[in-house]
Design a protein around this motif. Structure first.
Motif, PDB file in Angstrom:
ATOM      1  N   VAL A 123       0.838  -1.200   0.000  1.00  0.00           N
ATOM      2  CA  VAL A 123       0.000   0.000   0.000  1.00  0.00           C
ATOM      3  C   VAL A 123       0.874   1.252   0.000  1.00  0.00           C
ATOM      4  O   VAL A 123       0.676   2.181  -0.794  1.00  0.00           O
ATOM      5  CB  VAL A 123      -0.935   0.018   1.235  1.00  0.00           C
ATOM      6  CG1 VAL A 123      -1.592   1.391   1.382  1.00  0.00           C
ATOM      7  CG2 VAL A 123      -2.004  -1.055   1.128  1.00  0.00           C
ATOM      8  N   ILE A 124       1.856   1.278   0.894  1.00  0.00           N
ATOM      9  CA  ILE A 124       2.732   2.445   1.015  1.00  0.00           C
ATOM     10  C   ILE A 124       3.527   2.664  -0.271  1.00  0.00           C
ATOM     11  O   ILE A 124       3.622   3.787  -0.787  1.00  0.00           O
ATOM     12  CB  ILE A 124       3.672   2.281   2.219  1.00  0.00           C
ATOM     13  CG1 ILE A 124       2.864   2.321   3.526  1.00  0.00           C
ATOM     14  CG2 ILE A 124       4.757   3.357   2.219  1.00  0.00           C
ATOM     15  CD1 ILE A 124       3.648   1.879   4.744  1.00  0.00           C
ATOM     16  N   LYS A 125       4.085   1.602  -0.804  1.00  0.00           N
ATOM     17  CA  LYS A 125       4.905   1.722  -2.007  1.00  0.00           C
ATOM     18  C   LYS A 125       4.097   2.152  -3.229  1.00  0.00           C
ATOM     19  O   LYS A 125       4.641   2.757  -4.159  1.00  0.00           O
ATOM     20  CB  LYS A 125       5.623   0.401  -2.279  1.00  0.00           C
ATOM     21  CG  LYS A 125       6.744   0.109  -1.292  1.00  0.00           C
ATOM     22  CD  LYS A 125       7.469  -1.181  -1.643  1.00  0.00           C
ATOM     23  CE  LYS A 125       8.664  -1.410  -0.731  1.00  0.00           C
ATOM     24  NZ  LYS A 125       9.391  -2.664  -1.056  1.00  0.00           N
ATOM     25  N   ASN A 126       2.798   1.873  -3.238  1.00  0.00           N
ATOM     26  CA  ASN A 126       1.950   2.303  -4.350  1.00  0.00           C
ATOM     27  C   ASN A 126       1.813   3.826  -4.407  1.00  0.00           C
ATOM     28  O   ASN A 126       1.413   4.376  -5.436  1.00  0.00           O
ATOM     29  CB  ASN A 126       0.563   1.671  -4.244  1.00  0.00           C
ATOM     30  CG  ASN A 126       0.567   0.183  -4.551  1.00  0.00           C
ATOM     31  OD1 ASN A 126       1.516  -0.333  -5.139  1.00  0.00           O
ATOM     32  ND2 ASN A 126      -0.487  -0.518  -4.162  1.00  0.00           N
ATOM     33  N   GLN A 127       2.094   4.506  -3.286  1.00  0.00           N
ATOM     34  CA  GLN A 127       2.124   5.972  -3.198  1.00  0.00           C
ATOM     35  C   GLN A 127       0.770   6.630  -3.464  1.00  0.00           C
ATOM     36  O   GLN A 127       0.711   7.828  -3.782  1.00  0.00           O
ATOM     37  CB  GLN A 127       3.179   6.559  -4.144  1.00  0.00           C
ATOM     38  CG  GLN A 127       4.606   6.373  -3.696  1.00  0.00           C
ATOM     39  CD  GLN A 127       5.004   7.290  -2.532  1.00  0.00           C
ATOM     40  OE1 GLN A 127       4.205   7.635  -1.694  1.00  0.00           O
ATOM     41  NE2 GLN A 127       6.266   7.678  -2.493  1.00  0.00           N
ATOM     42  N   ILE A 128      -0.304   5.887  -3.336  1.00  0.00           N
ATOM     43  CA  ILE A 128      -1.637   6.449  -3.552  1.00  0.00           C
ATOM     44  C   ILE A 128      -2.163   7.101  -2.281  1.00  0.00           C
ATOM     45  O   ILE A 128      -2.854   8.114  -2.332  1.00  0.00           O
ATOM     46  CB  ILE A 128      -2.603   5.350  -4.052  1.00  0.00           C
ATOM     47  CG1 ILE A 128      -2.208   4.917  -5.468  1.00  0.00           C
ATOM     48  CG2 ILE A 128      -4.050   5.812  -4.015  1.00  0.00           C
ATOM     49  CD1 ILE A 128      -2.909   3.660  -5.949  1.00  0.00           C
ATOM     50  N   VAL A 129      -1.832   6.537  -1.123  1.00  0.00           N
ATOM     51  CA  VAL A 129      -2.399   7.012   0.132  1.00  0.00           C
ATOM     52  C   VAL A 129      -1.407   7.903   0.876  1.00  0.00           C
ATOM     53  O   VAL A 129      -0.193   7.783   0.722  1.00  0.00           O
ATOM     54  CB  VAL A 129      -2.853   5.846   1.032  1.00  0.00           C
ATOM     55  CG1 VAL A 129      -3.778   4.907   0.271  1.00  0.00           C
ATOM     56  CG2 VAL A 129      -1.667   5.080   1.593  1.00  0.00           C
ATOM     57  N   ASP A 130      -1.971   8.782   1.700  1.00  0.00           N
ATOM     58  CA  ASP A 130      -1.164   9.738   2.457  1.00  0.00           C
ATOM     59  C   ASP A 130      -0.931   9.299   3.899  1.00  0.00           C
ATOM     60  O   ASP A 130       0.103   9.607   4.482  1.00  0.00           O
ATOM     61  CB  ASP A 130      -1.858  11.104   2.475  1.00  0.00           C
ATOM     62  CG  ASP A 130      -2.182  11.601   1.081  1.00  0.00           C
ATOM     63  OD1 ASP A 130      -1.252  11.685   0.264  1.00  0.00           O
ATOM     64  OD2 ASP A 130      -3.363  11.887   0.803  1.00  0.00           O
ATOM     65  N   ILE A 131      -1.903   8.591   4.466  1.00  0.00           N
ATOM     66  CA  ILE A 131      -1.879   8.276   5.895  1.00  0.00           C
ATOM     67  C   ILE A 131      -2.368   6.846   6.112  1.00  0.00           C
ATOM     68  O   ILE A 131      -3.392   6.445   5.550  1.00  0.00           O
ATOM     69  CB  ILE A 131      -2.780   9.250   6.679  1.00  0.00           C
ATOM     70  CG1 ILE A 131      -2.282  10.695   6.538  1.00  0.00           C
ATOM     71  CG2 ILE A 131      -2.881   8.852   8.154  1.00  0.00           C
ATOM     72  CD1 ILE A 131      -3.289  11.740   6.993  1.00  0.00           C
ATOM     73  N   ILE A 132      -1.649   6.104   6.959  1.00  0.00           N
ATOM     74  CA  ILE A 132      -2.089   4.764   7.358  1.00  0.00           C
ATOM     75  C   ILE A 132      -2.922   4.908   8.626  1.00  0.00           C
ATOM     76  O   ILE A 132      -2.422   5.320   9.674  1.00  0.00           O
ATOM     77  CB  ILE A 132      -0.881   3.835   7.612  1.00  0.00           C
ATOM     78  CG1 ILE A 132       0.038   3.810   6.394  1.00  0.00           C
ATOM     79  CG2 ILE A 132      -1.363   2.434   7.977  1.00  0.00           C
ATOM     80  CD1 ILE A 132      -0.619   3.396   5.105  1.00  0.00           C
ATOM     81  N   ALA A 133      -4.211   4.569   8.531  1.00  0.00           N
ATOM     82  CA  ALA A 133      -5.147   4.789   9.631  1.00  0.00           C
ATOM     83  C   ALA A 133      -5.114   3.640  10.642  1.00  0.00           C
ATOM     84  O   ALA A 133      -4.978   2.474  10.272  1.00  0.00           O
ATOM     85  CB  ALA A 133      -6.567   4.949   9.083  1.00  0.00           C
ATOM     86  N   HIS A 134      -5.245   4.011  11.895  1.00  0.00           N
ATOM     87  CA  HIS A 134      -5.301   3.112  13.065  1.00  0.00           C
ATOM     88  C   HIS A 134      -4.519   1.797  12.892  1.00  0.00           C
ATOM     89  O   HIS A 134      -5.071   0.707  12.986  1.00  0.00           O
ATOM     90  CB  HIS A 134      -6.746   2.818  13.485  1.00  0.00           C
ATOM     91  CG  HIS A 134      -7.699   2.424  12.407  1.00  0.00           C
ATOM     92  ND1 HIS A 134      -7.627   1.226  11.727  1.00  0.00           N
ATOM     93  CD2 HIS A 134      -8.785   3.077  11.913  1.00  0.00           C
ATOM     94  CE1 HIS A 134      -8.621   1.157  10.860  1.00  0.00           C
ATOM     95  NE2 HIS A 134      -9.327   2.266  10.948  1.00  0.00           N
ATOM     96  N   PRO A 135      -3.193   1.893  12.662  1.00  0.00           N
ATOM     97  CA  PRO A 135      -2.397   0.678  12.463  1.00  0.00           C
ATOM     98  C   PRO A 135      -2.218  -0.146  13.739  1.00  0.00           C
ATOM     99  O   PRO A 135      -1.715  -1.268  13.678  1.00  0.00           O
ATOM    100  CB  PRO A 135      -1.044   1.209  11.981  1.00  0.00           C
ATOM    101  CG  PRO A 135      -0.951   2.575  12.574  1.00  0.00           C
ATOM    102  CD  PRO A 135      -2.358   3.111  12.555  1.00  0.00           C
ATOM    103  N   GLY A 136      -2.629   0.395  14.891  1.00  0.00           N
ATOM    104  CA  GLY A 136      -2.499  -0.348  16.141  1.00  0.00           C
ATOM    105  C   GLY A 136      -3.598  -1.354  16.386  1.00  0.00           C
ATOM    106  O   GLY A 136      -3.580  -2.048  17.418  1.00  0.00           O
ATOM    107  N   ASN A 137      -4.530  -1.487  15.459  1.00  0.00           N
ATOM    108  CA  ASN A 137      -5.664  -2.411  15.624  1.00  0.00           C
ATOM    109  C   ASN A 137      -5.168  -3.850  15.769  1.00  0.00           C
ATOM    110  O   ASN A 137      -4.605  -4.413  14.835  1.00  0.00           O
ATOM    111  CB  ASN A 137      -6.589  -2.292  14.413  1.00  0.00           C
ATOM    112  CG  ASN A 137      -7.868  -3.097  14.564  1.00  0.00           C
ATOM    113  OD1 ASN A 137      -8.053  -3.832  15.529  1.00  0.00           O
ATOM    114  ND2 ASN A 137      -8.759  -2.955  13.601  1.00  0.00           N
ATOM    115  N   PRO A 138      -5.392  -4.475  16.934  1.00  0.00           N
ATOM    116  CA  PRO A 138      -4.879  -5.834  17.137  1.00  0.00           C
ATOM    117  C   PRO A 138      -5.557  -6.889  16.276  1.00  0.00           C
ATOM    118  O   PRO A 138      -5.030  -8.003  16.146  1.00  0.00           O
ATOM    119  CB  PRO A 138      -5.133  -6.090  18.629  1.00  0.00           C
ATOM    120  CG  PRO A 138      -6.233  -5.165  19.001  1.00  0.00           C
ATOM    121  CD  PRO A 138      -6.062  -3.945  18.138  1.00  0.00           C
ATOM    122  N   LYS A 139      -6.686  -6.564  15.679  1.00  0.00           N
ATOM    123  CA  LYS A 139      -7.353  -7.527  14.799  1.00  0.00           C
ATOM    124  C   LYS A 139      -6.629  -7.670  13.456  1.00  0.00           C
ATOM    125  O   LYS A 139      -6.881  -8.623  12.716  1.00  0.00           O
ATOM    126  CB  LYS A 139      -8.805  -7.111  14.562  1.00  0.00           C
ATOM    127  CG  LYS A 139      -9.669  -7.228  15.803  1.00  0.00           C
ATOM    128  CD  LYS A 139     -11.126  -6.917  15.501  1.00  0.00           C
ATOM    129  CE  LYS A 139     -11.991  -7.105  16.740  1.00  0.00           C
ATOM    130  NZ  LYS A 139     -13.415  -6.787  16.476  1.00  0.00           N
TER     131      LYS A 139
END
Length: 249
Positions: A123-139
């Motif tokens: 996702v990050i390398k695709n460079q489409i998104v600016d922000i990774i949302a709530h990455p701390g989600n344990p699910k």
């Protein structure tokens, strides 16, 4: 520090949120906020509106009642290649794009940490998104070191979601603290969001603000610290983004 920018809010076009855009803006104005981002969910989630709703954000002025309103979306990861549920028509009018893991068709199960890590790096390398949302989600466990290191390299921000500390994603607290520590080590941009689903929560960044002060996170790396810092980041992201994306919806 009191932050006057909120980069993750929802309106009632998502049926599980309960306030209108106007109510959110009025609350932001009352609290003295300078900027809010409207980031309703992408259409892969069952209770999200038709993608036309996101496309028609172009009808909004850039400023309402003295509050700058960023046209945004909280998109969904829909496959292991890091594709998300946007089409070109949505993409080209967005000021800011968040993406997070949610259980959706194409990515229904988040138990595999290695798969999640590989996917988020894509996702990050695709460079489409600016922000990774709530990455701390344990699910949806990920290797924070690998993801944050990649985010730093590609100038993508990592979100600290205040609602994750208030029960919306149980078990996130220690994960988010680890994220802050690792992000500071690599010098990664952070984005703060209330994830408000009701207008009274607009600008509610109290817990993440306190935690960031405790570890003396550099102000210049927190997008919410200052409008100029935010603008500089958004300008950088515009230069890095591809002009066209695959049509996934």
């Amino acid at each position: 520090m009191k932050y006057l920018i909120d980069l993750h809010t929802h309106t009632n076009v998502n049926p599980h949120a309960y306030s209108t855009l106007g109510e959110n803006v009025q609350e932001a104005k009352k609290k003295g906020l300078k900027v809010i981002a409207i980031t309703n969910h992408g259409p892969a989630l069952p209770d999200s509106p038709h993608w036309w709703s996101l496309r028609n954000l172009r009808a909004l002025p850039d400023e309402i009642e003295g509050v700058r309103v960023l046209k945004g979306v909280e998109a969904n990861v829909i496959d292991e290649d890091g594709s998300i549920d946007l089409n070109q028509y949505i993409y080209e009018i967005m000021d800011i794009i968040l993406v997070g893991f949610h259980p959706v068709a194409g990515y229904p199960d988040g138990k595999d940490k290695e798969k999640n890590t590989r996917t988020m790096i894509n996702v990050i390398k695709n460079q489409i998104v600016d922000i990774i949302a709530h990455p701390g989600n344990p699910k949806f466990p990920i290797d924070y070191e690998e993801v944050i290191k990649t985010a730093k390299e590609y100038n993508v921000a990592i979100e600290l979601n205040n609602s994750s500390f208030k029960g919306s994603r149980e078990g996130s607290e220690e994960n988010c603290k680890s994220i802050m520590s690792i992000a500071k080590k690599y010098g990664c941009y952070l984005s703060l969001g209330s994830d408000a689903h009701f207008s009274h929560s607009i600008g509610d960044l109290d817990i993440v603000s306190e935690l960031l002060e405790e570890i003396s996170y550099p102000k210049e790396l927190i997008l919410n610290s200052d409008v100029e810092i935010l603008n500089s980041f958004l300008n950088l992201r515009r230069k890095l983004k591809p002009k066209e994306i695959p049509d996934n919806i």
